[in-house]
Design an enzyme around this catalytic site. Sequence first.
Site, PDB file in Angstrom:
ATOM      1  CE  LYS A   8      -3.999  -2.037   2.320  1.00 12.70           C
ATOM      2  NZ  LYS A   8      -4.949  -1.944   3.410  1.00 12.70           N
ATOM      3  CD  GLU A  14      -8.921  16.712   1.528  1.00 13.94           C
ATOM      4  OE1 GLU A  14      -9.772  17.048   0.684  1.00 13.94           O
ATOM      5  OE2 GLU A  14      -8.903  17.119   2.698  1.00 13.94           O
ATOM      6  N   GLY A  68      -2.912  -0.052  17.932  1.00 10.53           N
ATOM      7  CA  GLY A  68      -2.120  -0.292  16.721  1.00 10.53           C
ATOM      8  C   GLY A  68      -1.787   1.024  16.043  1.00 10.53           C
ATOM      9  N   GLY A  79      -0.174   0.646   9.127  1.00  8.67           N
ATOM     10  CA  GLY A  79      -0.849   1.222   7.964  1.00  8.67           C
ATOM     11  C   GLY A  79      -2.357   1.286   8.125  1.00  8.67           C
ATOM     12  CG  ASN A 132       1.667   0.431  18.150  1.00 11.38           C
ATOM     13  OD1 ASN A 132       1.004  -0.573  17.871  1.00 11.38           O
ATOM     14  ND2 ASN A 132       2.836   0.686  17.581  1.00 11.38           N
TER      15      ASN A 132
HETATM   16  P1  NDP Z   1       1.095  -3.256   9.986  1.00 11.58           P
HETATM   17  O1  NDP Z   1       2.085  -4.360   9.826  1.00 11.58           O
HETATM   18  O2  NDP Z   1       1.282  -1.972   9.265  1.00 11.58           O
HETATM   19  O3  NDP Z   1       0.974  -2.890  11.557  1.00 11.58           O
HETATM   20  C1  NDP Z   1       0.872  -3.906  12.502  1.00 11.58           C
HETATM   21  C2  NDP Z   1       0.434  -3.308  13.844  1.00 11.58           C
HETATM   22  O4  NDP Z   1       0.151  -4.402  14.724  1.00 11.58           O
HETATM   23  C3  NDP Z   1       1.514  -2.483  14.534  1.00 11.58           C
HETATM   24  O5  NDP Z   1       0.888  -1.470  15.301  1.00 11.58           O
HETATM   25  C4  NDP Z   1       2.191  -3.520  15.465  1.00 11.58           C
HETATM   26  O6  NDP Z   1       2.794  -2.970  16.604  1.00 11.58           O
HETATM   27  C5  NDP Z   1       0.972  -4.306  15.890  1.00 11.58           C
HETATM   28  N1  NDP Z   1       1.289  -5.668  16.336  1.00 11.58           N
HETATM   29  C6  NDP Z   1       1.707  -6.704  15.578  1.00 11.58           C
HETATM   30  N2  NDP Z   1       1.842  -7.821  16.334  1.00 11.58           N
HETATM   31  C7  NDP Z   1       1.487  -7.469  17.593  1.00 11.58           C
HETATM   32  C8  NDP Z   1       1.397  -8.182  18.815  1.00 11.58           C
HETATM   33  N3  NDP Z   1       1.738  -9.476  18.890  1.00 11.58           N
HETATM   34  N4  NDP Z   1       0.986  -7.521  19.929  1.00 11.58           N
HETATM   35  C9  NDP Z   1       0.650  -6.208  19.857  1.00 11.58           C
HETATM   36  N5  NDP Z   1       0.715  -5.474  18.717  1.00 11.58           N
HETATM   37  C10 NDP Z   1       1.120  -6.096  17.597  1.00 11.58           C
HETATM   38  O7  NDP Z   1      -0.331  -3.934   9.618  1.00 11.58           O
HETATM   39  P2  NDP Z   1      -1.627  -3.181   9.096  1.00 11.58           P
HETATM   40  O8  NDP Z   1      -1.790  -1.953   9.892  1.00 11.58           O
HETATM   41  O9  NDP Z   1      -1.585  -3.072   7.609  1.00 11.58           O
HETATM   42  O10 NDP Z   1      -2.790  -4.244   9.426  1.00 11.58           O
HETATM   43  C11 NDP Z   1      -3.266  -4.437  10.757  1.00 11.58           C
HETATM   44  C12 NDP Z   1      -4.468  -5.399  10.734  1.00 11.58           C
HETATM   45  O11 NDP Z   1      -5.584  -4.794  10.084  1.00 11.58           O
HETATM   46  C13 NDP Z   1      -4.182  -6.712   9.989  1.00 11.58           C
HETATM   47  O12 NDP Z   1      -4.727  -7.775  10.762  1.00 11.58           O
HETATM   48  C14 NDP Z   1      -4.975  -6.553   8.711  1.00 11.58           C
HETATM   49  O13 NDP Z   1      -5.392  -7.810   8.205  1.00 11.58           O
HETATM   50  C15 NDP Z   1      -6.153  -5.713   9.185  1.00 11.58           C
HETATM   51  N6  NDP Z   1      -6.814  -4.970   8.091  1.00 11.58           N
HETATM   52  C16 NDP Z   1      -8.120  -5.269   7.817  1.00 11.58           C
HETATM   53  C17 NDP Z   1      -8.801  -4.608   6.805  1.00 11.58           C
HETATM   54  C18 NDP Z   1     -10.219  -4.967   6.519  1.00 11.58           C
HETATM   55  O14 NDP Z   1     -10.760  -4.535   5.477  1.00 11.58           O
HETATM   56  N7  NDP Z   1     -10.893  -5.692   7.390  1.00 11.58           N
HETATM   57  C19 NDP Z   1      -8.143  -3.568   5.985  1.00 11.58           C
HETATM   58  C20 NDP Z   1      -6.777  -3.297   6.392  1.00 11.58           C
HETATM   59  C21 NDP Z   1      -6.137  -3.998   7.385  1.00 11.58           C
HETATM   60  P3  NDP Z   1       4.347  -2.459  16.568  1.00 11.58           P
HETATM   61  O15 NDP Z   1       4.302  -1.103  15.926  1.00 11.58           O
HETATM   62  O16 NDP Z   1       4.733  -2.429  17.995  1.00 11.58           O
HETATM   63  O17 NDP Z   1       5.104  -3.474  15.752  1.00 11.58           O
END
Ligand code: NDP
Length: 277
Positions: A70, A82, A131, A134, A155
Site C-alpha cells: 500500500k 485527499e 495499533g 498502515g 501501540n
Molecule cells: P502493519 O504491519 O502496518 O501494523 C501492525 C500493527 O500491529 C503495529 O501497530 C504492530 O505494533 C501491531 N502488532 C503486531 N503484532 C502485535 C502483537 N503481537 N501484539 C501487539 N501489537 C502487535 O499492519 P496493518 O496496519 O496493515 O494491518 C493491521 C491489521 O488490520 C491486519 O490484521 C490486517 O489484516 C487488518 N486490516 C483489515 C482490513 C479490513 O478490510 N478488514 C483492511 C486493512 C487492514 P508495533 O508497531 O509495535 O510493531
Amino acid sequence: MQLVQDQYQVVGNPIKHSQSPWIHSQFAQQTQQNLGYIACQLSLDNFEAEIRTFFSQPQNKGCNVTVPFKERAFHLVDELTERAQQAGAVNTIKKQTNGQLLGDNTDGVGLVRDLLAKGVNIAGSKLLIVGAGGAARGVLQPLLAQQPQQLVITNRTLGKAQELVQRFSHNTSISAQPMSQLDQAFDLIINATSASLSGDIPALLTAVINAKTVCYDMMYGAQPTPFNQWAKAQGCPYYYDGLGMLVEQAAESFWLWRAVKPETTSVISQLRARLKG
Ligand code: NDP
C-alpha cells in the site's frame, strides 16, 4: 462484435486467501457490470514495473492493493485523493481517461460505514485505537471526521502512536498513551493490530472494557478472533470483526471505478456463510 471486458485485479504478497475476487464478482452480477476481477501475487522486487505493465493494457482499468504494497502504491501513482494523501497509503488505483493513475484509500470509509451500519455511535464517543501501522493510519481521518469526544491511540511501540498523533496535532481530541496506563473504560475499541494473525492479544488492561463497550477487530475469520474472544471474556457485550469493513471498502473501490454503488448487506452475510462453510 464482442466488446472487450474491463479488467481489475487485487495485488498483494501473499494473495491466495483474498476474498476480493469473490466480493467484486458479486458486485458485478448485482449491478450488471461487465467486468473481470482476479487476484495476482506480485513480486516484492518488481511491484512498480508489474503494476505499470498491467496498466499499459487498454482493458485494464483498476487495481486494489493490499499488504505489503500500500505504501509503494502511494509513491507510484500520478495523483492522490485527499483521503489517500492523509492515509499515506493507497489501496485502490484507477486508470483515468488520460491514462494517469489515481490513488485512493477506501479502508477508512469502509470501517466507518460498517460501524454506522451496525448502529455503533462514533460521534461524541471515547474511542481507543490499538495499533499504529498502515491500517490505523488509514482510518484515523475518517474516524476523526465523525467527531469522537476523545480518540486515544495506543501501540506496543508507543513512538509509532506518537508519530501518528503528530500528523493530526491540529485536532485536540487525539492523543497517544501507553497501554499500561489505560485504566478507564472506552465506548469503542478498535483493534488495528495484526496481533490476532499470530493468535496474540495486545496487552490492554481489562479496565478499558465496561458493560457498554463495543470492540471491533479489523481482522476477520470463520471463528471469533483472539481479540474478540478476549473482549467477550472481559464482559464486552458487543464485538465485531472486520469482514464488514472488507466488503465496504471494496464497495467504495467499485464506486470509484464504475460509478455504481453495490448493495453490501447481502454480500456481507453471504461472505460470512462462505467463510464458515
Ligand atoms: P502493519 O504491519 O502496518 O501494523 C501492525 C500493527 O500491529 C503495529 O501497530 C504492530 O505494533 C501491531 N502488532 C503486531 N503484532 C502485535 C502483537 N503481537 N501484539 C501487539 N501489537 C502487535 O499492519 P496493518 O496496519 O496493515 O494491518 C493491521 C491489521 O488490520 C491486519 O490484521 C490486517 O489484516 C487488518 N486490516 C483489515 C482490513 C479490513 O478490510 N478488514 C483492511 C486493512 C487492514 P508495533 O508497531 O509495535 O510493531
